[in-house]
Design a protein around this motif. Sequence first.
Motif, mmCIF file in Angstrom:
data_model
loop_
_atom_site.group_PDB
_atom_site.id
_atom_site.type_symbol
_atom_site.label_atom_id
_atom_site.label_comp_id
_atom_site.label_asym_id
_atom_site.label_seq_id
_atom_site.Cartn_x
_atom_site.Cartn_y
_atom_site.Cartn_z
ATOM 1 N N THR A 46 -7.861 -6.679 7.033
ATOM 2 C CA THR A 46 -7.673 -8.094 6.697
ATOM 3 C C THR A 46 -6.458 -8.663 7.411
ATOM 4 O O THR A 46 -6.502 -9.783 7.952
ATOM 5 N N LEU A 47 -5.371 -7.899 7.429
ATOM 6 C CA LEU A 47 -4.169 -8.360 8.124
ATOM 7 C C LEU A 47 -4.439 -8.534 9.614
ATOM 8 O O LEU A 47 -4.047 -9.543 10.214
ATOM 9 N N ILE A 79 0.814 -1.223 0.000
ATOM 10 C CA ILE A 79 0.000 0.000 0.000
ATOM 11 C C ILE A 79 0.841 1.263 0.000
ATOM 12 O O ILE A 79 0.307 2.364 -0.178
ATOM 13 N N ASP A 80 2.157 1.125 0.215
ATOM 14 C CA ASP A 80 3.096 2.252 0.259
ATOM 15 C C ASP A 80 2.608 3.347 1.205
ATOM 16 O O ASP A 80 2.508 4.522 0.851
ATOM 17 N N GLN A 81 2.307 2.931 2.420
ATOM 18 C CA GLN A 81 1.960 3.857 3.503
ATOM 19 C C GLN A 81 2.830 3.526 4.710
ATOM 20 O O GLN A 81 3.295 2.385 4.863
ATOM 21 N N THR A 82 3.053 4.496 5.567
ATOM 22 C CA THR A 82 3.787 4.241 6.793
ATOM 23 C C THR A 82 2.939 3.358 7.707
ATOM 24 O O THR A 82 1.742 3.608 7.890
ATOM 25 N N VAL A 83 3.538 2.315 8.260
ATOM 26 C CA VAL A 83 2.808 1.362 9.102
ATOM 27 C C VAL A 83 3.582 1.124 10.396
ATOM 28 O O VAL A 83 4.783 1.404 10.479
ATOM 29 N N GLY A 84 2.891 0.620 11.401
ATOM 30 C CA GLY A 84 3.554 0.367 12.670
ATOM 31 C C GLY A 84 2.719 -0.482 13.603
ATOM 32 O O GLY A 84 1.563 -0.821 13.305
ATOM 33 N N SER A 99 -11.242 6.458 3.872
ATOM 34 C CA SER A 99 -12.642 6.042 3.819
ATOM 35 C C SER A 99 -12.794 4.615 4.333
ATOM 36 O O SER A 99 -11.943 3.755 4.096
ATOM 37 N N TRP A 100 -13.902 4.384 5.064
ATOM 38 C CA TRP A 100 -14.211 3.024 5.497
ATOM 39 C C TRP A 100 -14.483 2.180 4.257
ATOM 40 O O TRP A 100 -15.204 2.592 3.364
ATOM 41 N N GLY A 101 -13.903 1.014 4.211
ATOM 42 C CA GLY A 101 -14.084 0.139 3.067
ATOM 43 C C GLY A 101 -13.146 0.445 1.915
ATOM 44 O O GLY A 101 -13.184 -0.238 0.893
ATOM 45 N N GLY A 102 -12.301 1.467 2.066
ATOM 46 C CA GLY A 102 -11.328 1.797 1.045
ATOM 47 C C GLY A 102 -10.174 0.799 1.036
ATOM 48 O O GLY A 102 -10.096 -0.095 1.893
ATOM 49 N N PRO A 103 -9.243 0.940 0.108
ATOM 50 C CA PRO A 103 -8.162 -0.046 -0.004
ATOM 51 C C PRO A 103 -7.251 -0.129 1.220
ATOM 52 O O PRO A 103 -6.787 -1.217 1.572
ATOM 53 N N ILE A 104 -6.992 0.998 1.874
ATOM 54 C CA ILE A 104 -6.114 0.955 3.050
ATOM 55 C C ILE A 104 -6.838 0.313 4.223
ATOM 56 O O ILE A 104 -6.282 -0.557 4.913
ATOM 57 N N ASP A 105 -8.067 0.729 4.451
ATOM 58 C CA ASP A 105 -8.874 0.121 5.503
ATOM 59 C C ASP A 105 -8.981 -1.386 5.292
ATOM 60 O O ASP A 105 -8.747 -2.185 6.212
ATOM 61 N N ASN A 138 -3.712 11.469 8.013
ATOM 62 C CA ASN A 138 -4.781 10.533 8.355
ATOM 63 C C ASN A 138 -4.187 9.231 8.889
ATOM 64 O O ASN A 138 -3.041 8.892 8.574
ATOM 65 N N ALA A 139 -4.993 8.495 9.659
ATOM 66 C CA ALA A 139 -4.471 7.244 10.225
ATOM 67 C C ALA A 139 -5.602 6.277 10.544
ATOM 68 O O ALA A 139 -6.731 6.681 10.853
ATOM 69 N N PHE A 140 -5.277 4.995 10.446
ATOM 70 C CA PHE A 140 -6.118 3.906 10.939
ATOM 71 C C PHE A 140 -5.337 3.149 12.009
ATOM 72 O O PHE A 140 -4.103 3.108 11.989
#
Length: 291
Positions: A272-273, A126-131, A261-267, A232-234
């Motif tokens: 899922t993970l 997804i090429d986003q910062t994760v942690g 957005s809820w249900g978007g690709p990042i969410d 933004n963050a999840f």
Amino acid sequence: MTAPEHDNDSRRDSEQDGDAHTAAPDEEKTRSGIQSIEVGFRLIEVLTEASNAMMLRDLAHAAGMNPAKAHRYLVSFQRLGLILQDPVSGRYDLGPFTLRMGLAHLARIDAFKAARFALSELRDAIDQTVGLAVWGNQGPTVVHWLESTFPMRVPLRLGDVMPMLESAAGRLFAAYLPERQTAPLIDAALADLQHASRHHLPATRAQYEAVLDDVRAHRAARVEGTVLPSVNAFCMPVFDATGQLVMGLMALGPESRFDASWGGPIDTALRTLAQNLSADLGHAHAPGNAR
């Protein structure tokens, strides 16, 4: 005279087992197993997914085999402790050895190692910062961090404590941990807020509880520009077999590149993970409020 159906089944099972020994080397490598074991294991799978013990006919039907064949497998499974049969109702259920297997599996899982590995793949996807965040003495604490190809202007560091009101991690842990653990930090944060002019944050306990209700409704926390402007963050929950929150999976990035957005690709990818990691830890059902 036509041989009984169960004898035919026995012969086929024996032939399948024998084939595994007489097959050519290349074919044996491809098959690499005993088919009759795989067939019988469908009964275990059905019982694992079922909510209650099952009658033989229903169990056999769900496993895709006739009752006589299913019964032979069940007799062997009973001898091994994998299956139990109620002497009164005749229904079949999982046996004590399946519990021992499950507990042994859970004891050997390194949840954080698995999460770190999976987050690396997710970051690349997804090429986003994760942690990863876990609950520490001062609140949700960052214990693992991977930057995207477009690092944030103010990156977080390992050991950073995420704020209870503003951050997705803070809101997630507040929603699912017992109140006795979170209340002192929440009250302190609300008290500090009285001396600041941040009108986009909940200013009272009632307002914050409404935020936490939304977290529980979505089974995830989301913030948009509350910790860092235009970021933004999840944060998604990972639960163990008892339904306790183990860690939070975070993803964040600039709003121009982060679909919140809820249900978007990042969410969807992060959720899922988190669900897969929870399943690996033995979690079967989403918990309600932990209070």
